[in-house]
Design an enzyme around this catalytic site. Structure first.
Site, mmCIF file in Angstrom:
data_model
loop_
_atom_site.group_PDB
_atom_site.id
_atom_site.type_symbol
_atom_site.label_atom_id
_atom_site.label_comp_id
_atom_site.label_asym_id
_atom_site.label_seq_id
_atom_site.Cartn_x
_atom_site.Cartn_y
_atom_site.Cartn_z
ATOM 1 N N LYS B 79 0.849 -1.184 0.000
ATOM 2 C CA LYS B 79 0.000 0.000 0.000
ATOM 3 C C LYS B 79 0.890 1.242 0.000
ATOM 4 O O LYS B 79 1.907 1.269 0.715
ATOM 5 C CB LYS B 79 -0.890 -0.023 1.248
ATOM 6 C CG LYS B 79 -1.933 1.081 1.296
ATOM 7 C CD LYS B 79 -2.832 0.923 2.507
ATOM 8 C CE LYS B 79 -3.984 1.914 2.504
ATOM 9 N NZ LYS B 79 -4.906 1.723 3.641
ATOM 10 N N SER B 159 -9.827 1.572 2.643
ATOM 11 C CA SER B 159 -8.959 2.362 1.801
ATOM 12 C C SER B 159 -7.877 1.550 1.073
ATOM 13 O O SER B 159 -7.298 2.051 0.118
ATOM 14 C CB SER B 159 -8.260 3.429 2.640
ATOM 15 O OG SER B 159 -7.412 2.853 3.588
ATOM 16 N N SER B 183 -10.105 -0.642 6.911
ATOM 17 C CA SER B 183 -9.473 -0.480 5.591
ATOM 18 C C SER B 183 -8.721 -1.690 5.055
ATOM 19 O O SER B 183 -8.280 -1.673 3.910
ATOM 20 C CB SER B 183 -8.523 0.714 5.603
ATOM 21 O OG SER B 183 -9.253 1.905 5.543
#
Lengths: 95, 484
Positions: B79, B159, B183
């Protein structure tokens, strides 16, 4: 509690965000909706409840007061949008 | 010839060890897949040259059979919120568009030490603020899965949307994510994967771009439960650079396989039966309960009475912490800077107005407001007290049960563009994941079945603090019995 335009202006100032008139209006409406929604917490009885400051139960220990990072001036300035002679450049702040 | 599209971490490690294929071959395969599936927009930065270098080094180690890491030669994605030395790290924001860290996050360093190979940095909601991966400055991510009844592009969740989408689309073997209110678990659920948020303090936060520091935790998104254990084992460590990092002994997570679910007490919280809960998700939950019954677990109805307050509490605490954390973006030391030379305060205000997206600004405004003089007690302090009640609910429940079984999300993946107009409607995506975040508990999401549109439905298992192997073991039961 309801937010008016002057509160939006004040909060935007505190948050260092420039907000134009249209955004101000939108934010006023959105913030009021969100605050109205979170306001239901006021009904929860929290008498004699301590605020939860951390989920950890482990005591924090003091670390040795020693220099551990060895960053040089070049590294620190490597991402600066504007630099000069080994310094960050900012608009003039003293008269 | 190995079919690379069928591999997971566990089978790839075996193939590499048996020299059926090289890490370089595997890495080249994924690079090719990434190029083919450009349209999903999973990546903000691709690191293909670095990936080949790392894979070559792994191959040398494998040939010599020396100093092998536990993920030696395994291609993964990160990420774009984990700082990676000399590789652009943006957190999905314009304000960090050009930011190149000169240090490495502890979690990513741990993974490189284990021999993992970096394919690229994945797209995400800006500063991890979102549940559909639609707030990224770099555009929305598309879920590789589709409803069998229409052709609309679906959100991957957020997310960690780019991470989840990259795993589900077969662009890597696993990904890292971060979870503040759901997330990792929510996108894993939307993409039919396994997503694990460990206990707060288990992974170091050093070098992770901060959103809400009392909630943020790193964790893996993987194809299987065993892969989840392998990834997490590499990611966790005590780290003196994060003052909230736990010194508690780290268990051997693969020991989850030894654990017996017979006689385990599985708590089912009645408050999670929301009014808006999709009936197919309720059915999946019941199915999950029946699987635990079938192996002799004891099902116990529990009560978490303050569940209803969790989401509003979260939407005070997280923005408050964000408003403090994001104060650092000033346009002076790093990142984007607006063209404004007249005055320092104006420079800040212009830089932040142009550098942050709409959702981030909204949360900064909320956070600043609830911390401001006159409102601090009514909002922020109140929320901290309710957080204590929520945490106490879990402690009490865990006197009667060992794990808690719930759905992960109130709905399945939805089409891009829906649920975006009203912020509160968007926030409701996190209603079932936020409580465990507030209490700092470990939780895993695993796909349990498909709905009538053939979209995955995830179940969540919440564990006691630092009992990651216990939730892994429960998730593996679902993996065994779901029949796909």
């Amino acid at each position: 509690m309801s937010i008016d335009n002057s509160t939006v202006k004040k909060v935007a100032k505190l948050a260092r965000l420039k907000v134009d008139a249209k955004e101000e209006q939108n934010l006023k409406n959105e913030l009021n909706n969100i605050l109205e929604w979170v306001d239901k917490l006021q009904k929860v009885d929290t008498e004699n409840i301590d605020p939860m400051l951390s989920v950890s139960n482990e005591p924090m220990s003091m670390r040795e007061d020693m220099v551990t990072s060895k960053l040089d001036n070049k590294q620190i300035l490597s991402n600066a949008p504007e630099k000069k002679a080994g310094f960050f450049v900012v608009p003039k702040v003293v008269e | 010839m190995t079919d690379f599209s069928k591999l997971n971490i566990t089978s790839a490690l075996l193939g590499l060890k048996n020299k059926d294929f090289k890490s370089v071959e595997l890495t080249e395969y994924f690079i090719n897949q990434i190029n083919k599936k450009e349209n999903l927009n999973c990546f903000i930065t691709k690191t293909f040259d670095k990936a080949i270098d790392m894979a070559k080094k792994s191959d040398e180690k494998i040939i010599k059979n020396r100093e092998l890491g536990s993920l030696e030669g395994i291609p993964i994605t990160m990420k774009d919120l984990f700082c990676t030395k000399d590789i652009r790290t943006t957190a999905g924001s314009k304000i960090l568009d050009s930011f190149i860290p000169f240090y490495e996050s502890t979690v990513s360093q741990n993974l490189w030490n284990s021999g993992a190979v970096l394919l690229g940095k994945t797209n995400m909601d800006e500063f991890a603020m979102g549940s559909a991966n639609t707030t990224s400055f770099f555009g929305n991510v598309i879920n590789p899965l589709k409803s069998k009844n229409n052709d609309k592009d679906l959100v991957p969740g957020g997310s960690s949307g780019g991470s989840a989408s990259s795993v589900a689309a077969g662009l890597c073997l696993a990904a890292t994510g971060s979870d503040t209110g759901g997330s990792i678990r929510q996108p894993a659920s939307f993409c039919g994967l396994v997503g694990l948020k460990p206990t707060y303090g288990r992974c170091s936060r050093f070098g992770m771009v901060a959103f809400a520091s009392s909630l943020d935790q790193a964790g893996p998104i993987t194809l299987t439960v065993e892969d989840s254990a392998r990834m997490l084992q590499s990611m966790v460590s005590y780290d003196s650079k994060d003052s909230t990092s736990s010194k508690k002994e780290i268990e051997n997570l693969l020991d989850y396989k030894k654990s017996d679910l017979k006689g385990k007490r599985v708590g089912v919280p009645k408050e999670y039966l929301l009014d808006g809960l999709n009936p197919e998700i309720k059915k999946a939950w019941d199915l999950g309960i029946s699987w635990f019954k079938s192996v002799g677990s004891e099902i116990i109805e529990i009560s978490l009475p303050n569940t209803e307050s969790a989401l509003p509490t979260y939407y005070i605490i997280a923005p408050a912490e964000a408003s403090a954390n994001l104060a650092r973006y000033d346009g002076i030391r790093y990142g984007f800077r607006a063209e404004e030379k007249s005055d320092l305060t104006r420079l800040y205000e212009e830089t932040r107005a142009q550098g942050f997206g709409k959702e981030v600004k909204r949360r900064l405004m909320i956070g600043t407001y609830v911390l401001s003089a006159g409102y601090y007690d009514a909002y922020y302090l109140k929320a901290l007290k309710v957080r204590k009640l929520i945490s106490d609910d879990f402690s009490k429940a865990f006197e009667r049960c060992d794990i808690i079984l719930t759905p992960t999300t109130p709905n399945v993946a939805f089409p891009i563009g829906e649920k975006q107009t009203d912020p509160i409607e968007m926030y409701l995506n996190d209603v079932l994941t936020v409580p465990a975040s507030l209490a700092g508990l470990p939780a895993i999401s695993i796909s349990a079945c498909l709905n009538s549109d053939s979209l995955p439905i995830g179940l969540q298992i919440i564990g006691k603090p630092f009992e990651e192997s216990s939730i892994l073991s429960a998730a593996s039961l679902i993996e065994d019995l779901r029949g796909f």
